[in-house]
Design a protein around this motif. Structure first.
Motif, PDB file in Angstrom:
ATOM      1  N   ILE A 191       0.883  -1.159   0.000  1.00 32.22           N
ATOM      2  CA  ILE A 191       0.000   0.000   0.000  1.00 32.22           C
ATOM      3  C   ILE A 191       0.920   1.207   0.000  1.00 32.22           C
ATOM      4  O   ILE A 191       1.749   1.372   0.899  1.00 32.22           O
ATOM      5  N   ILE A 192       0.809   2.005  -1.043  1.00 38.48           N
ATOM      6  CA  ILE A 192       1.597   3.232  -1.167  1.00 38.48           C
ATOM      7  C   ILE A 192       0.630   4.374  -0.890  1.00 38.48           C
ATOM      8  O   ILE A 192      -0.389   4.495  -1.574  1.00 38.48           O
ATOM      9  N   CYS A 193       0.935   5.179   0.115  1.00 44.17           N
ATOM     10  CA  CYS A 193      -0.036   6.191   0.519  1.00 44.17           C
ATOM     11  C   CYS A 193       0.645   7.486   0.939  1.00 44.17           C
ATOM     12  O   CYS A 193       1.818   7.506   1.282  1.00 44.17           O
ATOM     13  N   ILE A 194      -0.157   8.529   0.885  1.00 44.39           N
ATOM     14  CA  ILE A 194       0.306   9.845   1.307  1.00 44.39           C
ATOM     15  C   ILE A 194      -0.159  10.078   2.738  1.00 44.39           C
ATOM     16  O   ILE A 194      -1.321   9.866   3.063  1.00 44.39           O
ATOM     17  N   GLY A 195       0.750  10.504   3.573  1.00 42.23           N
ATOM     18  CA  GLY A 195       0.409  10.857   4.945  1.00 42.23           C
ATOM     19  C   GLY A 195       0.660   9.740   5.940  1.00 42.23           C
ATOM     20  O   GLY A 195       0.829   8.581   5.577  1.00 42.23           O
ATOM     21  N   LYS A 196       0.683  10.124   7.179  1.00 46.67           N
ATOM     22  CA  LYS A 196       0.913   9.198   8.277  1.00 46.67           C
ATOM     23  C   LYS A 196      -0.369   9.064   9.093  1.00 46.67           C
ATOM     24  O   LYS A 196      -1.189   9.963   9.127  1.00 46.67           O
ATOM     25  N   ILE A 197      -0.501   7.928   9.751  1.00 51.37           N
ATOM     26  CA  ILE A 197      -1.653   7.703  10.617  1.00 51.37           C
ATOM     27  C   ILE A 197      -1.249   8.033  12.046  1.00 51.37           C
ATOM     28  O   ILE A 197      -0.255   7.513  12.551  1.00 51.37           O
ATOM     29  N   LYS A 198      -2.040   8.876  12.687  1.00 50.32           N
ATOM     30  CA  LYS A 198      -1.746   9.267  14.062  1.00 50.32           C
ATOM     31  C   LYS A 198      -2.619   8.536  15.071  1.00 50.32           C
ATOM     32  O   LYS A 198      -2.239   8.356  16.215  1.00 50.32           O
ATOM     33  N   GLU A 199      -3.800   8.104  14.654  1.00 53.82           N
ATOM     34  CA  GLU A 199      -4.751   7.479  15.573  1.00 53.82           C
ATOM     35  C   GLU A 199      -4.346   6.041  15.864  1.00 53.82           C
ATOM     36  O   GLU A 199      -4.220   5.225  14.952  1.00 53.82           O
ATOM     37  N   LYS A 200      -4.195   5.728  17.145  1.00 57.30           N
ATOM     38  CA  LYS A 200      -3.747   4.401  17.564  1.00 57.30           C
ATOM     39  C   LYS A 200      -4.739   3.311  17.153  1.00 57.30           C
ATOM     40  O   LYS A 200      -4.327   2.215  16.775  1.00 57.30           O
ATOM     41  N   TYR A 201      -6.022   3.587  17.206  1.00 53.50           N
ATOM     42  CA  TYR A 201      -7.005   2.560  16.849  1.00 53.50           C
ATOM     43  C   TYR A 201      -6.902   2.163  15.382  1.00 53.50           C
ATOM     44  O   TYR A 201      -7.124   1.003  15.049  1.00 53.50           O
ATOM     45  N   PHE A 202      -6.516   3.086  14.497  1.00 54.87           N
ATOM     46  CA  PHE A 202      -6.297   2.712  13.100  1.00 54.87           C
ATOM     47  C   PHE A 202      -5.000   1.915  12.956  1.00 54.87           C
ATOM     48  O   PHE A 202      -4.961   0.888  12.273  1.00 54.87           O
ATOM     49  N   THR A 203      -3.927   2.388  13.601  1.00 54.74           N
ATOM     50  CA  THR A 203      -2.649   1.674  13.472  1.00 54.74           C
ATOM     51  C   THR A 203      -2.737   0.283  14.079  1.00 54.74           C
ATOM     52  O   THR A 203      -2.156  -0.661  13.532  1.00 54.74           O
ATOM     53  N   ASP A 204      -3.470   0.136  15.173  1.00 49.37           N
ATOM     54  CA  ASP A 204      -3.635  -1.194  15.779  1.00 49.37           C
ATOM     55  C   ASP A 204      -4.352  -2.145  14.823  1.00 49.37           C
ATOM     56  O   ASP A 204      -3.944  -3.303  14.662  1.00 49.37           O
ATOM     57  N   ALA A 205      -5.418  -1.676  14.189  1.00 51.67           N
ATOM     58  CA  ALA A 205      -6.160  -2.525  13.253  1.00 51.67           C
ATOM     59  C   ALA A 205      -5.297  -2.886  12.046  1.00 51.67           C
ATOM     60  O   ALA A 205      -5.255  -4.052  11.627  1.00 51.67           O
ATOM     61  N   ILE A 206      -4.598  -1.921  11.494  1.00 50.36           N
ATOM     62  CA  ILE A 206      -3.744  -2.189  10.329  1.00 50.36           C
ATOM     63  C   ILE A 206      -2.632  -3.161  10.690  1.00 50.36           C
ATOM     64  O   ILE A 206      -2.325  -4.080   9.924  1.00 50.36           O
ATOM     65  N   THR A 207      -2.052  -2.995  11.860  1.00 43.83           N
ATOM     66  CA  THR A 207      -1.003  -3.915  12.327  1.00 43.83           C
ATOM     67  C   THR A 207      -1.539  -5.337  12.439  1.00 43.83           C
ATOM     68  O   THR A 207      -0.858  -6.302  12.068  1.00 43.83           O
ATOM     69  N   GLU A 208      -2.749  -5.481  12.942  1.00 39.06           N
ATOM     70  CA  GLU A 208      -3.354  -6.812  13.064  1.00 39.06           C
ATOM     71  C   GLU A 208      -3.549  -7.452  11.692  1.00 39.06           C
ATOM     72  O   GLU A 208      -3.210  -8.622  11.499  1.00 39.06           O
ATOM     73  N   TYR A 209      -4.083  -6.708  10.722  1.00 42.87           N
ATOM     74  CA  TYR A 209      -4.263  -7.285   9.383  1.00 42.87           C
ATOM     75  C   TYR A 209      -2.924  -7.564   8.709  1.00 42.87           C
ATOM     76  O   TYR A 209      -2.770  -8.579   8.021  1.00 42.87           O
TER      77      TYR A 209
END
Length: 161
Positions: free
Chosen positions: A6-24
């Motif tokens: 996944i090539i994307c612009i920007g960083k994710i700051k919200e922990k609930y999004f990063t936690d879900a992405i890390t799990e997948y």
């Protein structure tokens, strides 16, 4: 093993999004090599940009995105004008691409102003998640989940029931 980026612009700051992405991402290691490449957002000098400034941002981000796409990669531009697919159809696309001899699929999520025409023209597929608008961070999480679901579908896993 198939590589999915996944090539994307920007960083994710919200922990609930990063936690879900890390799990997948962890779950996807059974099926592919999965990476996320975050590119910095271009800065606009004022809070009320004109169309010319917006175009400059889109083009600058697009150039950096194109540098991350390999010549032989299958590129999927995530954009509103793209075609909507069901989870089963996305699974079929991933299966078809991997059987075609391509070793890498790049899913591209632009910045808040969208993707450049050059990125859309490079894309082998333009894909829309929905006619609704989602925050880019949420789109990244949903896309990660759908990629995982696609592999579960193609392997008749229990997740997609």
């Amino acid at each position: 093993m198939l590589k999915i980026n996944i090539i994307c612009i920007g960083k994710i700051k919200e922990k609930y999004f990063t936690d879900a992405i890390t799990e997948y991402a962890k779950r996807l290691t059974a099926f592919c090599k999965f990476t996320i490449t975050e590119l910095n957002e271009e800065k606009i000098r004022n809070n009320n940009p004109n169309q010319s400034q917006i175009e400059e941002v889109i083009e600058a981000e697009g150039k950096r995105i194109l540098q991350k796409i390999g010549i032989q990669d299958y590129a999927v531009a995530m954009c509103i004008e793209g075609k909507q697919h069901s989870s089963e159809e996305l699974s079929a696309v991933i299966d078809r691409v991997s059987l075609s001899g391509k070793s890498t699929i790049d899913f591209i999520i632009g910045g808040s102003y969208g993707l450049s025409q050059a990125v859309k023209q490079r894309a082998d597929l333009k894909l829309s998640m929905s006619r609704m608008t989602f925050p880019h961070q949420m789109a990244r999480m949903i896309l990660s989940e759908q990629i995982y679901r696609a592999f579960e579908i193609s392997t008749n896993g229990k997740y997609h029931k």
